[in-house]
Design a protein around this motif. Structure first.
Motif, PDB file in Angstrom:
ATOM      1  N   GLN A 104      35.950  32.696  47.907  1.00 38.42           N
ATOM      2  CA  GLN A 104      35.623  32.830  46.487  1.00 38.42           C
ATOM      3  C   GLN A 104      34.342  33.636  46.277  1.00 38.42           C
ATOM      4  N   SER A 105      33.323  33.371  47.085  1.00 35.32           N
ATOM      5  CA  SER A 105      32.056  34.074  46.961  1.00 35.32           C
ATOM      6  C   SER A 105      32.226  35.575  47.154  1.00 35.32           C
ATOM      7  N   LEU A 106      32.981  35.957  48.181  1.00 38.28           N
ATOM      8  CA  LEU A 106      33.182  37.384  48.445  1.00 38.28           C
ATOM      9  C   LEU A 106      33.961  38.047  47.306  1.00 38.28           C
ATOM     10  N   MET A 107      35.009  37.381  46.832  1.00 43.70           N
ATOM     11  CA  MET A 107      35.818  37.962  45.762  1.00 43.70           C
ATOM     12  C   MET A 107      35.008  38.079  44.468  1.00 43.70           C
ATOM     13  N   GLN A 108      34.189  37.079  44.168  1.00 50.29           N
ATOM     14  CA  GLN A 108      33.368  37.137  42.969  1.00 50.29           C
ATOM     15  C   GLN A 108      32.379  38.297  43.031  1.00 50.29           C
ATOM     16  N   ASN A 109      31.743  38.469  44.171  1.00 53.46           N
ATOM     17  CA  ASN A 109      30.791  39.568  44.323  1.00 53.46           C
ATOM     18  C   ASN A 109      31.479  40.917  44.203  1.00 53.46           C
ATOM     19  N   PHE A 110      32.673  41.028  44.748  1.00 56.11           N
ATOM     20  CA  PHE A 110      33.392  42.296  44.712  1.00 56.11           C
ATOM     21  C   PHE A 110      33.827  42.649  43.292  1.00 56.11           C
ATOM     22  N   ILE A 111      34.436  41.710  42.592  1.00 55.73           N
ATOM     23  CA  ILE A 111      34.953  42.036  41.257  1.00 55.73           C
ATOM     24  C   ILE A 111      33.807  42.272  40.272  1.00 55.73           C
ATOM     25  N   ARG A 112      32.667  41.600  40.491  1.00 61.84           N
ATOM     26  CA  ARG A 112      31.506  41.856  39.636  1.00 61.84           C
ATOM     27  C   ARG A 112      30.950  43.256  39.904  1.00 61.84           C
ATOM     28  N   GLY A 113      30.941  43.651  41.187  1.00 60.42           N
ATOM     29  CA  GLY A 113      30.417  44.954  41.560  1.00 60.42           C
ATOM     30  C   GLY A 113      31.245  46.113  41.060  1.00 60.42           C
ATOM     31  N   ILE A 114      32.570  45.928  40.945  1.00 55.31           N
ATOM     32  CA  ILE A 114      33.424  47.029  40.495  1.00 55.31           C
ATOM     33  C   ILE A 114      33.624  47.025  38.982  1.00 55.31           C
ATOM     34  N   GLY A 115      32.930  46.109  38.291  1.00 61.34           N
ATOM     35  CA  GLY A 115      32.931  46.183  36.828  1.00 61.34           C
ATOM     36  C   GLY A 115      33.736  45.152  36.071  1.00 61.34           C
ATOM     37  N   TYR A 116      34.345  44.183  36.776  1.00 60.19           N
ATOM     38  CA  TYR A 116      35.115  43.151  36.090  1.00 60.19           C
ATOM     39  C   TYR A 116      34.191  42.017  35.633  1.00 60.19           C
ATOM     40  N   VAL A 117      33.187  42.348  34.817  1.00 59.96           N
ATOM     41  CA  VAL A 117      32.200  41.331  34.443  1.00 59.96           C
ATOM     42  C   VAL A 117      32.798  40.270  33.527  1.00 59.96           C
ATOM     43  N   LYS A 118      33.717  40.647  32.652  1.00 54.19           N
ATOM     44  CA  LYS A 118      34.339  39.661  31.757  1.00 54.19           C
ATOM     45  C   LYS A 118      35.195  38.685  32.546  1.00 54.19           C
ATOM     46  N   LEU A 119      35.948  39.210  33.501  1.00 49.69           N
ATOM     47  CA  LEU A 119      36.760  38.336  34.345  1.00 49.69           C
ATOM     48  C   LEU A 119      35.869  37.400  35.145  1.00 49.69           C
ATOM     49  N   ILE A 142      45.078  37.510  41.257  1.00 54.20           N
ATOM     50  CA  ILE A 142      46.212  37.968  40.447  1.00 54.20           C
ATOM     51  C   ILE A 142      45.764  38.969  39.378  1.00 54.20           C
ATOM     52  N   VAL A 143      44.699  38.646  38.653  1.00 52.11           N
ATOM     53  CA  VAL A 143      44.269  39.509  37.542  1.00 52.11           C
ATOM     54  C   VAL A 143      43.834  40.891  38.046  1.00 52.11           C
ATOM     55  N   THR A 144      43.104  40.937  39.168  1.00 55.44           N
ATOM     56  CA  THR A 144      42.622  42.226  39.683  1.00 55.44           C
ATOM     57  C   THR A 144      43.623  42.886  40.626  1.00 55.44           C
ATOM     58  N   ARG A 145      44.716  42.158  40.942  1.00 59.68           N
ATOM     59  CA  ARG A 145      45.671  42.631  41.961  1.00 59.68           C
ATOM     60  C   ARG A 145      44.882  43.036  43.203  1.00 59.68           C
ATOM     61  N   ILE A 146      44.180  42.060  43.709  1.00 56.40           N
ATOM     62  CA  ILE A 146      43.201  42.292  44.761  1.00 56.40           C
ATOM     63  C   ILE A 146      43.800  42.939  45.999  1.00 56.40           C
ATOM     64  N   TRP A 147      45.079  42.756  46.203  1.00 55.66           N
ATOM     65  CA  TRP A 147      45.729  43.342  47.383  1.00 55.66           C
ATOM     66  C   TRP A 147      45.663  44.868  47.370  1.00 55.66           C
ATOM     67  N   LYS A 148      45.446  45.475  46.195  1.00 57.35           N
ATOM     68  CA  LYS A 148      45.331  46.940  46.114  1.00 57.35           C
ATOM     69  C   LYS A 148      44.114  47.450  46.877  1.00 57.35           C
ATOM     70  N   PHE A 149      43.132  46.564  47.047  1.00 58.18           N
ATOM     71  CA  PHE A 149      41.879  46.980  47.671  1.00 58.18           C
ATOM     72  C   PHE A 149      41.834  46.660  49.167  1.00 58.18           C
ATOM     73  N   TYR A 150      42.984  46.250  49.702  1.00 59.57           N
ATOM     74  CA  TYR A 150      43.002  45.937  51.135  1.00 59.57           C
ATOM     75  C   TYR A 150      43.943  46.883  51.875  1.00 59.57           C
ATOM     76  N   SER A 151      43.441  47.455  52.969  1.00 62.50           N
ATOM     77  CA  SER A 151      44.265  48.352  53.782  1.00 62.50           C
ATOM     78  C   SER A 151      43.803  48.275  55.237  1.00 62.50           C
ATOM     79  N   PHE A 152      44.750  48.019  56.142  1.00 63.39           N
ATOM     80  CA  PHE A 152      44.404  47.961  57.568  1.00 63.39           C
ATOM     81  C   PHE A 152      43.784  49.279  58.037  1.00 63.39           C
TER      82      PHE A 152
END
Length: 465
Positions: A125-140, A187-197
């Motif tokens: 949760q901590s990592l995801m929160q930091n990431f989505i805040r950094g890319i501009g999803y402040v409302k989420l 789900i809201v950010t479709r976080i899987w889009k940001f993951y690539s091996f």
């Protein structure tokens, strides 16, 4: 005229306020409910567990979540690479730390399974929160915090109030709220889009860890400065005393709520401002406004402290009010230290954070050893305030290597003197409440007058003169 950087900071503060104020309001409502269904010893045990987990979060994952936030804020940053390496490393560390389970069982650590599960979901949760805040999803980010708190309240009422689950019920509520938070963010950010091996990169991971590594001992040392008092209290006085201390720490949460709202927006503004302009005027104005408003708010809390405690907690917890003023000052200096810490983060000079925290830790531990046996819980509060005050002063001097920071010392000193005076009067006129409240209201009025120019500056929304 409102300039762009001030407008963005204020808009972000407003956004974060929606989530934080709502979530903390829920937390305040829960305290009087939970303290009636959990004994002081149980509440003290829960506090000890959550404090320990908060300490372990940055240690286990080597503070990689902080690196994710800072690196994704850079212009033209590779968001996929940063998230991929950050989350992959976090999962790896979760798997490695899982090897500790049989060891903890052999050592008869209570609630081992719950502690580890809470830790693991907290890391993700901590990592995801930091990431989505950094890319501009402040409302989420803000709304997610509110939903997480509502979930905690709902599950908590069911497990603690209706099912009398005690410590395990509280831990169930914490774990479930983290799970819900992770699902919503994903789900809201479709976080899987940001993951690539294909984006797994040893060089990128090394660069991120080189930034975050100095934050590991800092996080651990900050724990000693901020939360080690709990362990001293348990060892010297007992779990019941820690339960009183845990309740007392909830009152400064009012200050922390407003500061958290500010800090989450300020982290973004600090990085952007440092890259564009290093003359320090923006930093100075925000620092002085933050300090002035915090002290006015602290004075207001002291005015209503006793009546609030009579309503806020069960009768057996009322004596905890005596510790609150010292903890309010500890919270104030902690927040100032955090503000100055963002300058180190913006400049990527994270070693400076670690060095300054060491000093605060040493003072806090020494004072705990001396003052708790002499003054009980009051000694723990004084030790925390002194430790954070030292960190703030040292950082204030040190960050001037990076920015020109001008402090309004006269109103700051006068306000702190008034806060100490108001605290002293609480004890002197404890049985003469009419005199006490006249004095407190007059002192708060003077506090507002002293800091009125900062209040007006905020009202006019001008952070740069």
């Amino acid at each position: 005229m409102l300039n762009t950087k001030s407008k963005k900071l204020i808009n972000n503060i407003g956004t974060f306020a929606i989530g934080n104020l709502g979530s903390k309001l829920i937390s305040f409502i829960l305290i009087p409910i939970f303290t009636r269904y959990m004994g002081a010893a149980e509440f003290g045990q829960v506090d000890l567990i959550t404090t320990t987990i908060n300490m372990l979060l940055p240690v286990v994952a080597l503070s990689i979540a902080d690196a994710v936030f800072r690196f994704v804020m850079d212009r033209n940053s590779d968001k996929v690479s940063i998230f991929t390496n950050g989350i992959s490393f976090t999962i790896l560390m979760i798997l490695i730390s899982g090897l500790s389970y049989p060891i903890l069982l052999a050592l008869h650590v209570s609630y081992t399974k719950y502690i580890l599960i809470y830790l693991y979901f907290g890391l993700v949760q901590s990592l995801m929160q930091n990431f989505i805040r950094g890319i501009g999803y402040v409302k989420l980010f803000a709304i997610n915090g509110l939903i997480s708190s509502i979930t905690l309240a709902g599950v908590g009422v069911i497990r603690i109030v209706l099912q009398h689950g005690g410590v395990i019920g509280y831990l169930d509520a914490l774990i479930f709220s983290n799970v819900v938070s992770i699902i919503i963010l994903g789900i809201v950010t479709r976080i899987w889009k940001f993951y690539s091996f294909r984006s797994l990169d040893k060089h990128m991971l090394y660069t991120m860890l080189r930034y975050s590594t100095p934050l590991i001992p800092n996080a651990f040392l900050w724990f000693f400065t901020n939360d080690a008092s709990r362990f001293f209290i348990v060892g010297m006085i007992g779990l019941t005393a820690n339960g009183l201390y845990a309740v007392a720490t909830k009152i400064p949460t009012v200050i922390n709520v407003f500061y958290t709202v500010f800090f989450q927006a300020w982290q973004i503004a600090a990085v952007e401002e440092y890259e564009e302009n290093r003359n320090g005027r923006f930093f100075s104005n925000v620092f002085n406004t933050n300090a002035g408003l915090s002290l006015v708010l602290i004075g207001g809390i002291i005015v209503v402290l006793k009546p609030m405690m009579r309503i806020f907690v069960a009768t057996s917890y009322f004596s905890a009010w005596e510790i609150v003023p010292a903890l309010l000052l500890a919270s104030f200096f902690s927040n100032l230290s955090g503000f100055l810490g963002t300058i180190y983060l913006a400049t990527k000079q994270t070693i400076g954070i670690m060095k300054t925290t060491v000093l605060g830790m040493i003072v806090n531990v020494i004072l705990n050893c001396i003052l708790i046996p002499l003054f009980g819980l009051q000694g723990a509060g004084i030790g925390a305030a002194a430790g954070f005050a030292l960190v703030a002063l040292v950082r204030l001097k040190d960050v001037r290597k990076f920015v020109v920071l001008k402090v309004s010392w006269a109103p700051l000193s006068a306000s702190l003197t008034l806060i100490i005076f108001m605290t002293f009067m609480q004890f002197v006129f404890s049985k003469q409440e009419l005199i006490l409240y006249i004095e407190l209201f007059i002192s708060e009025f003077i506090l507002i007058i002293i800091n009125v120019r900062f209040l007006l500056k905020l009202r006019n929304q001008k952070m740069i003169e």
